[in-house]
Enzyme design. Sequence first.
Site, PDB file in Angstrom:
ATOM      1  N   GLU A 150       0.831  -1.203   0.000  1.00  0.00           N
ATOM      2  CA  GLU A 150       0.000   0.000   0.000  1.00  0.00           C
ATOM      3  C   GLU A 150       0.869   1.257   0.000  1.00  0.00           C
ATOM      4  O   GLU A 150       1.584   1.520   0.976  1.00  0.00           O
ATOM      5  CB  GLU A 150      -0.922   0.056   1.224  1.00  0.00           C
ATOM      6  CG  GLU A 150      -1.787   1.306   1.223  1.00  0.00           C
ATOM      7  CD  GLU A 150      -2.579   1.521   2.503  1.00  0.00           C
ATOM      8  OE1 GLU A 150      -3.547   2.295   2.469  1.00  0.00           O
ATOM      9  OE2 GLU A 150      -2.212   0.921   3.536  1.00  0.00           O
ATOM     10  N   GLU A 249     -11.954   2.896   5.388  1.00  0.00           N
ATOM     11  CA  GLU A 249     -10.895   3.323   6.292  1.00  0.00           C
ATOM     12  C   GLU A 249     -10.942   4.838   6.419  1.00  0.00           C
ATOM     13  O   GLU A 249     -10.167   5.564   5.801  1.00  0.00           O
ATOM     14  CB  GLU A 249      -9.522   2.867   5.780  1.00  0.00           C
ATOM     15  CG  GLU A 249      -8.404   3.131   6.788  1.00  0.00           C
ATOM     16  CD  GLU A 249      -7.037   2.718   6.294  1.00  0.00           C
ATOM     17  OE1 GLU A 249      -6.613   1.596   6.627  1.00  0.00           O
ATOM     18  OE2 GLU A 249      -6.401   3.513   5.582  1.00  0.00           O
TER      19      GLU A 249
END
Length: 277
Positions: A150, A249
């Site tokens: 990520e 998120e």
Amino acid sequence: MAPLRFSANLSWLFPELSGFPARLRAAGSSGFEAAEIGWPYAEPPEALARAAQEAGLRVVLINTPPGDREKGENGLGAVPGRQAAFREGLEQAVLYAKALGCSRIHLMAGRVPKGADRAAVRSEMEIVFLENLRHAAEVLAQENLVGLLEPINTRITDPRYFLDTPQQAAAILQKVGRPNLQLQMDLFHWQIMDGNLTGNVREFLPIVGHVQVAQVPGRGEPDSPGELNFSYLFQLLEDEGYTGFVGCEYQPRGDTAEGLSWLRSYWEMRGRPQAGQ
């Protein structure tokens, strides 16, 4: 075009509740079918697995341990001199993933060492990262697990994070060349670093194993004020054939469940029955 599937990131959502078991129950009651937990390691994996099962949730993502948070670590994958600690953390993450039935682990790259010049250490850190990723790919393949990279933005969230653009992450994945390593696409970070989301989604989606969302720049709910048009982005993901999970998120602006009106609207538009119906 199948509707998107959403997972509740319980390191962010339901902060009004203490402990992941309570948050798992709340996510299940809110209609989620899946959850993700950044660092689940403070609670026994068996207890979390039981709570997830009771809530009717799949756990679809966890992170490798961050390292020594008191010393400013935020992942270890690319940090010189911390290879042994990364591999120990990977083993712990695999143990939790197996207990939770979780198929994906975010392999955190970590930060450029304090006082170091990013350009000066980039090559050394990439060599360390490649070495650790090849090791991780072998370990994960034995358990039929997927590792994710990520990029995290270095403009707002983490100025010293090593991996900060999709282009950098994709190039590293290509060098490693392992099919069970994929890209984690957090649209919050990608917008801040590069923009061009339509082009980047279309270019990189074939190697994406997980998506996460939050509004920019405040990192609130997708329908909070900001730069991103999530009605368009969700349709884009559908049109491009994305079938993985979309992780929520973000930092709720108020009560988490009340702030899920955007998701209930999405489900209603796609003809999905709501929780409790």
